[in-house]
Write a protein that holds these residues in place. Structure first.
Motif, PDB file in Angstrom:
ATOM      1  N   ALA A 461      44.619  39.260  18.032  1.00 25.51           N
ATOM      2  CA  ALA A 461      45.494  40.365  17.639  1.00 25.51           C
ATOM      3  C   ALA A 461      46.949  39.952  17.566  1.00 25.51           C
ATOM      4  CB  ALA A 461      45.333  41.525  18.615  1.00 25.51           C
ATOM      5  N   ALA A 462      47.408  39.130  18.515  1.00 21.04           N
ATOM      6  CA  ALA A 462      48.844  38.827  18.580  1.00 21.04           C
ATOM      7  C   ALA A 462      49.131  37.365  18.883  1.00 21.04           C
ATOM      8  CB  ALA A 462      49.503  39.712  19.642  1.00 21.04           C
ATOM      9  N   ASP A 463      48.108  36.513  18.783  1.00 16.05           N
ATOM     10  CA  ASP A 463      48.266  35.099  19.108  1.00 16.05           C
ATOM     11  C   ASP A 463      48.834  34.925  20.520  1.00 16.05           C
ATOM     12  OD1 ASP A 463      47.933  32.430  18.551  1.00 16.05           O
ATOM     13  OD2 ASP A 463      49.943  32.176  17.726  1.00 16.05           O
ATOM     14  N   PHE A 464      48.426  35.816  21.429  1.00 20.79           N
ATOM     15  CA  PHE A 464      48.871  35.789  22.824  1.00 20.79           C
ATOM     16  C   PHE A 464      47.702  35.305  23.670  1.00 20.79           C
ATOM     17  CE2 PHE A 464      49.556  37.766  27.008  1.00 20.79           C
ATOM     18  CZ  PHE A 464      50.849  37.352  27.267  1.00 20.79           C
ATOM     19  N   LYS A 465      47.855  34.121  24.278  1.00 21.20           N
ATOM     20  CA  LYS A 465      46.751  33.487  24.980  1.00 21.20           C
ATOM     21  C   LYS A 465      46.950  33.430  26.491  1.00 21.20           C
ATOM     22  CE  LYS A 465      46.071  30.499  20.939  1.00 21.20           C
ATOM     23  NZ  LYS A 465      45.979  29.110  20.437  1.00 21.20           N
ATOM     24  N   LYS A 466      47.954  34.103  26.993  1.00 16.76           N
ATOM     25  CA  LYS A 466      48.331  33.930  28.395  1.00 16.76           C
ATOM     26  C   LYS A 466      47.603  34.863  29.352  1.00 16.76           C
ATOM     27  CE  LYS A 466      52.966  32.201  27.300  1.00 16.76           C
ATOM     28  NZ  LYS A 466      52.665  30.844  27.793  1.00 16.76           N
ATOM     29  N   LEU A 467      46.864  35.852  28.836  1.00 17.69           N
ATOM     30  CA  LEU A 467      46.182  36.792  29.710  1.00 17.69           C
ATOM     31  C   LEU A 467      44.692  36.741  29.425  1.00 17.69           C
ATOM     32  CD1 LEU A 467      46.341  39.070  31.838  1.00 17.69           C
ATOM     33  CD2 LEU A 467      46.636  40.683  29.938  1.00 17.69           C
ATOM     34  N   SER A 468      43.901  36.535  30.484  1.00 14.41           N
ATOM     35  CA  SER A 468      42.453  36.518  30.334  1.00 14.41           C
ATOM     36  C   SER A 468      41.846  37.442  31.372  1.00 14.41           C
ATOM     37  CB  SER A 468      41.903  35.098  30.487  1.00 14.41           C
ATOM     38  OG  SER A 468      42.095  34.637  31.817  1.00 14.41           O
ATOM     39  N   GLY A 469      40.572  37.746  31.184  1.00 13.73           N
ATOM     40  CA  GLY A 469      39.891  38.630  32.112  1.00 13.73           C
ATOM     41  C   GLY A 469      39.116  39.692  31.359  1.00 13.73           C
ATOM     42  N   LYS A 470      38.497  40.576  32.123  1.00 16.09           N
ATOM     43  CA  LYS A 470      37.730  41.685  31.566  1.00 16.09           C
ATOM     44  C   LYS A 470      38.525  42.964  31.790  1.00 16.09           C
ATOM     45  CE  LYS A 470      34.037  42.933  33.761  1.00 16.09           C
ATOM     46  NZ  LYS A 470      32.674  42.919  34.317  1.00 16.09           N
ATOM     47  N   GLY A 471      38.711  43.760  30.738  1.00 16.03           N
ATOM     48  CA  GLY A 471      39.661  44.851  30.825  1.00 16.03           C
ATOM     49  C   GLY A 471      39.097  46.233  30.601  1.00 16.03           C
ATOM     50  N   GLY A 506      51.005  30.310  32.125  1.00 18.82           N
ATOM     51  CA  GLY A 506      52.421  30.122  31.871  1.00 18.82           C
ATOM     52  C   GLY A 506      53.313  30.561  33.011  1.00 18.82           C
ATOM     53  N   ILE A 507      52.738  31.040  34.095  1.00 19.83           N
ATOM     54  CA  ILE A 507      53.544  31.474  35.240  1.00 19.83           C
ATOM     55  C   ILE A 507      52.708  31.325  36.500  1.00 19.83           C
ATOM     56  CG2 ILE A 507      52.844  33.891  35.029  1.00 19.83           C
ATOM     57  CD1 ILE A 507      55.683  34.637  35.938  1.00 19.83           C
ATOM     58  N   ASN A 508      53.358  30.864  37.565  1.00 17.83           N
ATOM     59  CA  ASN A 508      52.724  30.761  38.879  1.00 17.83           C
ATOM     60  C   ASN A 508      53.510  31.643  39.825  1.00 17.83           C
ATOM     61  OD1 ASN A 508      51.810  30.011  41.458  1.00 17.83           O
ATOM     62  ND2 ASN A 508      51.287  27.937  40.753  1.00 17.83           N
ATOM     63  N   LEU A 509      53.006  32.835  40.044  1.00 14.98           N
ATOM     64  CA  LEU A 509      53.747  33.802  40.861  1.00 14.98           C
ATOM     65  C   LEU A 509      53.930  33.317  42.288  1.00 14.98           C
ATOM     66  CD1 LEU A 509      52.259  37.180  39.582  1.00 14.98           C
ATOM     67  CD2 LEU A 509      54.499  36.191  39.080  1.00 14.98           C
ATOM     68  N   ALA A 510      52.954  32.546  42.792  1.00 17.38           N
ATOM     69  CA  ALA A 510      53.111  32.028  44.155  1.00 17.38           C
ATOM     70  C   ALA A 510      54.287  31.067  44.219  1.00 17.38           C
ATOM     71  CB  ALA A 510      51.830  31.335  44.591  1.00 17.38           C
ATOM     72  N   ALA A 511      54.400  30.146  43.234  1.00 15.19           N
ATOM     73  CA  ALA A 511      55.531  29.219  43.196  1.00 15.19           C
ATOM     74  C   ALA A 511      56.832  29.960  42.970  1.00 15.19           C
ATOM     75  CB  ALA A 511      55.303  28.183  42.097  1.00 15.19           C
ATOM     76  N   GLY A 525      54.916  26.246  31.588  1.00 11.48           N
ATOM     77  CA  GLY A 525      53.859  26.209  30.595  1.00 11.48           C
ATOM     78  C   GLY A 525      52.510  25.805  31.143  1.00 11.48           C
ATOM     79  N   SER A 526      52.483  24.908  32.108  1.00 11.42           N
ATOM     80  CA  SER A 526      51.202  24.431  32.633  1.00 11.42           C
ATOM     81  C   SER A 526      50.745  25.211  33.852  1.00 11.42           C
ATOM     82  CB  SER A 526      51.324  22.942  32.984  1.00 11.42           C
ATOM     83  OG  SER A 526      52.318  22.761  33.991  1.00 11.42           O
ATOM     84  N   GLN A 527      51.517  26.223  34.254  1.00  9.50           N
ATOM     85  CA  GLN A 527      51.189  26.984  35.455  1.00  9.50           C
ATOM     86  C   GLN A 527      50.240  28.137  35.112  1.00  9.50           C
ATOM     87  OE1 GLN A 527      52.408  25.866  38.475  1.00  9.50           O
ATOM     88  NE2 GLN A 527      53.091  24.190  37.161  1.00  9.50           N
ATOM     89  N   LYS A 528      49.594  28.649  36.157  1.00 11.04           N
ATOM     90  CA  LYS A 528      48.659  29.748  35.956  1.00 11.04           C
ATOM     91  C   LYS A 528      48.523  30.537  37.250  1.00 11.04           C
ATOM     92  CE  LYS A 528      44.171  29.004  35.600  1.00 11.04           C
ATOM     93  NZ  LYS A 528      42.831  28.653  35.052  1.00 11.04           N
TER      94      LYS A 528
END
Length: 671
Positions: A461-471, A506-511, A525-528
């Motif tokens: 839909a938006a070429d957005f690959k940063k969010l995965s999961g079941k919604g 693209g983000i590591n909230l713990a870090a 970029g390499s964080q998750k």
């Protein structure tokens, strides 16, 4: 067709009778004058024969005239309603003795017909001398009102050479600003007798394209007597072909049925031909083929067993229209295989240009939402029920599975039900109601989509690959208003989101929580950030969306959030609090103590700003025990806490210094 036949027969009878009687009584010039006077008295217009005029008596009764004209109504655009270069009429006399009319020749050469409706809706073919016309029509033709049949007063009619040669017809409607011109009009009428097949075939040029037409009737007498007979109709040009093959049961009331086929080589080319060019990009709007059975029964019209092929779209359906009520009533259903919308969408560069133009328009007016009144009063002029089912829908890269839509419109209230939606391993359902019974619209909707796989959906839909999961997404809203801006400001409702077993790339909230100084500048970029659950509920009141319970569960970080989304001004004020925990335990269970460094997100939708809120951390530290608890929650972060506090801007300097000293002591280091 009935009126055309009546007019033709009446004209033949009147001219024939006059032509038979007058030559024996008066000179030819007097005959011509008498014909002109009779026409003027009957219509209130002026008939002129400025060229040659001659009569013949035997063996055929003939009339020849040239340079014939008929004046137009007062105020019409053209001075003449009709002109004819030459007219030839020849009748065989002997058949008249037995009540038969044998037309050996009736040829109109270069007729010019100017039809016009003025701004008041008055047509120029409606004559002033109505009573005279009605009397002459009544004498020539009698109608049986009980059966709808017509009695022409003759036993048979035979047409020989009946033609229109190189004609021109102009139609102008000043009330609707419509103008149609047909040139190079040629027509041949074939009829061996009232019980024999009738055929009218010809051609005309419109908008520089020639169109051919051919009409066949099994027996003309059956039409006149309101009986069943076969009918065929063919019309074709380079831009379309239309065929009808069926029967007319009765003309009064109109009852007919048959097979219809419409073929259009290019819808885009056809639209350009009728001066309605299609501006949409893409390579769609190509060939269109429609076939099915058409039926008419008084005020009811049907099109059943319909087969539709439009580009690569294939479908089947049934449609009916009933015009017998106060408003038209339409019922239809359409089943499509694959509905590929991509050929009809604008190219990316066209979309970018359009979006830019819209943005400039909004910027110029200062409006966040369109305040132009939305006029849906037309929904009160129609009742309808329409069901649509599609096996697959393609929109750009988005792929939607089997879906079903049910639409009902009654008394100005439109209900749309999404009964089936299959989307990326998930399913959806929903409904929309639009109440247009008053100028102030009332709109409500309910929508739920669940078990959808987020990453492939958002990627397509938006070429957005940063969010995965079941919604899961669920929303119910209501609003009222006369414009988009009104309805946004009056929007009320509630909803929820629930994303499970996913990640944010693209983000590591713990870090980020451990090192605020570099979290907003380092390459992430390499964080998750994995999560077991990301959920929240929201309420909407007068266009303000409020969420107080955003929650994300992660092995090393817990995230909570709260704030508002202001729809009318298109702004957002939100606070996210990630909390570090000492172990992976507690995911989905008991919470562990940890370090929370809030993040504030604020600003307009097109220019959001993100900033850490160190002051929010320090406010919660009011005692040495609080400092120890905060630092205990961050064990394992090394120098992360100290770096975070050093890198933070603003806040309470004394509190910062105290925390730095405490951190140094706890980790065995000196400041």
């Amino acid at each position: 067709m009935k009126k055309a036949i009546i007019a033709l027969v009446s004209l033949v009878v009147i001219i024939g009778a006059a032509a038979v009687a007058l030559p024996f009584i008066v000179p030819i010039d007097r005959v011509k004058q008498e014909l002109v006077t009779a026409a003027n008295d009957a219509t209130g217009r002026e008939l002129a024969i400025d060229g040659d005029f001659s009569l013949s008596i035997f063996p055929t009764l003939g009339v020849k005239a040239s340079d014939v004209s008929f004046s137009n109504a007062n105020g019409a655009s053209a001075a003449k309603m009709a002109t004819i270069d030459s007219l030839v009429l020849e009748l065989d006399l002997l058949p008249l003795l037995s009540g038969k009319i044998q037309v050996d020749e009736f040829v109109l050469t270069k007729p010019v017909i100017n039809l016009e409706i003025d701004k008041n809706g008055q047509a120029n073919w409606v004559f002033d001398a109505k009573q005279s016309k009605e009397n002459s029509t009544t004498e020539a033709v009698e109608t049986d009102s009980s059966s709808g049949s017509m009695n022409l007063g003759i036993s048979d009619l035979n047409l020989g050479d009946v033609r229109v040669v190189d004609g021109f017809v102009s139609y102008i409607d000043l009330k609707s600003d419509t103008k149609i011109e047909l040139s190079d009009l040629n027509l041949d009428i074939l009829l061996a007798g009232l019980d024999e097949p009738f055929e009218a075939k010809g051609s005309a040029v419109w908008n520089q394209e020639k169109t051919d037409i051919d009409v066949k009737v099994g027996a003309l007498r059956a039409i006149l007597e309101n009986r069943d007979t076969t009918t065929n109709f063919n019309m074709s040009s380079t831009n379309f072909t239309l065929k009808y093959d069926g029967a007319v049961t009765t003309l009064d009331p109109l009852v007919l049925g048959g097979d219809v086929v419409l073929d259009i080589p290019s819808v885009r080319q056809l639209a350009a031909w009728v001066s309605q060019p299609i501006e949409a990009g893409g390579d769609g709007f190509g060939p269109l083929s429609i076939s099915g059975k058409v039926g008419v029964n008084t005020s009811k019209y049907s099109f059943t067993n319909a087969k539709i092929i439009f580009d690569k779209i294939n479908g089947a359906g049934d449609f009916t229209v009933d015009l017998g009520g106060e408003v038209p009533d339409i019922i239809g259903k359409l089943a499509l295989e694959t509905l590929d919308l991509n050929p009809y969408l604008a190219a990316e560069n066209q979309e970018t240009t359009t979006t830019s133009q819209k943005s400039q328009s909004v910027s110029t007016t200062g409006e966040k939402w369109d305040s132009t009144p939305t006029d849906l009063r037309g929904l009160n002029n129609l009742n309808a029920k329409f069901d649509l089912s599609v096996q697959e829908i393609l929109i750009k890269k988005i792929k939607i599975g089997a879906s079903a839509l049910a639409t009902t419109l009654k008394n100005g209230i439109l209900d749309i039900g999404l009964n089936e939606l299959n989307l990326y391993d998930g399913s959806g359902r929903g409904s929309i109601r639009v109440d247009a019974t008053n100028p102030t619209l009332k709109i409500s909707n309910s929508f739920t989509i669940e078990s959808v796989q987020l990453q492939p959906l958002l990627t397509d839909a938006a070429d957005f690959k940063k969010l995965s999961g079941k919604g899961l997404v669920q929303i119910d809203t209501t609003t009222v208003g006369k414009s988009q801006a009104d309805m946004v400001s009056a929007l009320n409702g509630a909803g929820q989101i629930l994303f499970e077993d996913g990640s944010i790339s693209g983000i590591n909230l713990a870090a980020m929580a451990r090192n605020v100084a570099t979290a907003f500048t380092d390459n992430q970029g390499s964080q998750k950030t994995d999560f077991a659950e990301l959920s929240g509920t929201f309420d909407i009141k007068n266009g303000i969306l409020t969420n107080n319970d955003l929650t994300m569960l992660n092995p090393f970080v817990r995230l909570s959030g709260a704030g508002t989304v202001e729809l009318p001004p298109k702004t957002l004020n939100y606070r996210i609090e990630p909390k570090l925990v000492a172990t992976a335990e507690g995911q989905g269970g008991a919470e562990k103590s940890g370090l929370a460094i809030p993040i504030n997100v604020s600003g307009s939708w097109d220019n959001l700003k993100f900033a850490p809120d160190l002051a929010g951390v320090l406010k919660n530290v009011t005692s040495p025990e609080g400092v120890k608890d905060l630092i205990d929650g961050a064990k394992g972060s090394g120098d992360g806490l100290k770096d975070a506090l050093k890198g933070a801007k603003g806040g309470d300097e004394e509190a910062v210094k105290g925390l730095l000293d405490a951190a140094g002591s706890l980790f065995g280091k000196k400041k």
